[in-house]
Design an enzyme around this catalytic site. Structure first.
Site, mmCIF file in Angstrom:
data_model
loop_
_atom_site.group_PDB
_atom_site.id
_atom_site.type_symbol
_atom_site.label_atom_id
_atom_site.label_comp_id
_atom_site.label_asym_id
_atom_site.label_seq_id
_atom_site.Cartn_x
_atom_site.Cartn_y
_atom_site.Cartn_z
ATOM 1 N N SER A 1 -27.442 75.176 -5.141
ATOM 2 C CA SER A 1 -27.629 73.581 -4.673
ATOM 3 C C SER A 1 -26.347 73.503 -4.739
ATOM 4 O O SER A 1 -25.926 73.493 -6.070
ATOM 5 C CB SER A 1 -28.403 73.136 -6.021
ATOM 6 O OG SER A 1 -28.776 71.392 -6.189
ATOM 7 N N ARG A 2 -25.874 71.688 -4.266
ATOM 8 C CA ARG A 2 -25.076 71.342 -4.064
ATOM 9 C C ARG A 2 -24.683 70.341 -5.254
ATOM 10 O O ARG A 2 -23.893 70.378 -6.074
ATOM 11 C CB ARG A 2 -24.746 70.691 -2.996
ATOM 12 C CG ARG A 2 -24.206 71.108 -1.864
ATOM 13 C CD ARG A 2 -24.193 70.186 -0.540
ATOM 14 N NE ARG A 2 -24.464 70.945 0.732
ATOM 15 C CZ ARG A 2 -22.973 71.318 0.824
ATOM 16 N NH1 ARG A 2 -21.613 71.243 0.679
ATOM 17 N NH2 ARG A 2 -22.795 72.279 2.290
ATOM 18 N N ILE B 1 -39.677 68.795 -7.041
ATOM 19 C CA ILE B 1 -40.444 69.287 -6.806
ATOM 20 C C ILE B 1 -39.561 70.654 -6.972
ATOM 21 O O ILE B 1 -40.572 71.943 -7.889
ATOM 22 C CB ILE B 1 -40.542 69.652 -5.851
ATOM 23 C CG1 ILE B 1 -42.190 69.946 -5.141
ATOM 24 C CG2 ILE B 1 -39.983 70.326 -3.858
ATOM 25 C CD1 ILE B 1 -43.292 69.610 -5.794
ATOM 26 N N LYS C 1 -43.671 73.195 1.988
ATOM 27 C CA LYS C 1 -44.091 72.417 3.072
ATOM 28 C C LYS C 1 -43.368 70.524 3.076
ATOM 29 O O LYS C 1 -43.085 70.156 2.460
ATOM 30 C CB LYS C 1 -44.767 72.437 2.536
ATOM 31 C CG LYS C 1 -45.901 71.137 1.279
ATOM 32 C CD LYS C 1 -46.234 69.609 1.414
ATOM 33 C CE LYS C 1 -46.075 68.444 0.344
ATOM 34 N NZ LYS C 1 -46.344 67.581 1.500
ATOM 35 N N ASP D 1 -45.053 62.904 4.440
ATOM 36 C CA ASP D 1 -45.257 64.034 3.372
ATOM 37 C C ASP D 1 -46.951 64.644 2.436
ATOM 38 O O ASP D 1 -46.375 65.483 2.565
ATOM 39 C CB ASP D 1 -43.784 63.407 2.101
ATOM 40 C CG ASP D 1 -43.211 64.946 1.858
ATOM 41 O OD1 ASP D 1 -42.821 65.621 2.126
ATOM 42 O OD2 ASP D 1 -43.879 64.771 0.342
#
Length: 309
Positions: free
Chosen positions: A36-37, A14, A90, A168
């Site tokens: 971010s990992r 996303i 969201k 979702d």
């Protein structure tokens, strides 16, 4: 007005499909850092964790969180505690108590908290609200179907407890529903099918009550073959129309009517976030999530066939 630096946490599908393109074209923001990992973004500062970023935030006073809901809350609390403005993808959180606590923390720290509902930015949502204003609602039917293998490829987190499964995408429908009706309906019945070995539903049927006595129902399904169907058929005493493509267009008598849909959802989300930050305000609307939470509270559940990618 100068563009503001922003950090984006959660560099997944996303983020790459929507958030990063929206920020690249934004007149209000420029992407300064990514958190971010598992992934980096070219041309910006990259950090593995929120703690790493907060140790060296530079000029960034705002963070957008695009990772799944479960880890998002800890990041949001860290960022708000450090005095940063925060936007949440969201659904805003795994539980209602958590997001209310975040809202209280944002007020205490004097920063902006924005629960974004991107489907409300569709060009047709305002049109639908206008058509419903002063009219008597008779029937509303939600039809929200997509192929989870296409929209969430290989993302096992969607099946884990604390996430929403088919809700979702379905929460996009409840976000539109709460936006276009003067009075938010309430759930009266829900049935869910949960794949064997998974924790969240793959499909759901919904029935709502409304003060007008209107017949409001919905079908959510993640097993759809073909192009997604994100449709809401609405009948009032003034006529019938449909919201199509997740609130981006209106259909009347089978014909799509012309609307100004030149600006996509996520650029509008970030424009709204900029307004809130510059005005020192928050926007925490929980109605879409409350409807989904109620569905999980009252649902009759059945176990369906196992799901495999």
């Amino acid at each position: 007005m100068p563009r503001m630096p922003i950090a984006l946490a959660g560099i997944g599908k996303i983020a790459r499909d929507e958030h990063i393109p929206a920020l690249e074209d934004s007149p209000d923001w420029y992407l300064d850092a990514a958190i971010s990992r598992h992934a980096d973004v070219d041309g910006v500062r990259n950090f593995a964790t929120m703690g790493d970023f907060l140790a060296d935030p530079g000029d960034v006073r705002t963070v957008s969180l695009a990772m799944p809901p479960a880890p998002r809350m800890a990041y949001a609390r860290q960022a708000i505690g450090a005095g940063l403005n925060v936007m949440l993808e969201k659904p805003p959180s795994p539980t209602l108590v958590e997001i209310r606590a975040l809202a209280a923390l944002a007020r205490e720290r004097g920063v902006t908290l924005y629960t974004s509902w991107h489907s409300r930015m569709g060009a047709a949502v305002e049109e639908a609200h206008g058509r419903l204003s002063g009219a008597t609602l008779r029937r509303l039917r939600i039809d929200w179907r997509e192929d989870v293998r296409h929209t969430h490829p290989g993302q096992d987190w969607v099946w884990q407890a604390g996430n929403l499964g088919v809700f979702d995408p379905g929460i996009n429908a409840t976000s539109i529903l709460a936006a276009i009706l003067e009075e938010t309906p309430h759930l009266t019945a829900c049935t869910m099918e949960v794949p064997e070995g998974r924790q969240t539903p793959i499909s759901a049927d919904l029935a709502f009550g409304h003060p007008s006595g209107a017949d409001i129902s919905g079908r959510l399904d993640w097993r759809h073959d073909g192009h997604p169907v994100w449709r809401m058929e609405i009948e009032t005493d003034r006529g019938t129309f449909a919201l199509i493509r997740s609130g981006s267009a209106v259909e009347v008598d089978g014909e799509e009517i012309a609307l100004d849909g030149s600006v996509a959802e996520y650029p509008l989300v970030y424009a709204r976030f900029a307004e809130l930050v510059r005005g020192g305000e928050s926007e925490v609307d929980l109605a879409p999530m409350e409807l989904v939470a109620d569905a999980f509270l009252i649902a009759e559940r059945s176990i369906g066939a196992p799901f495999e990618w």
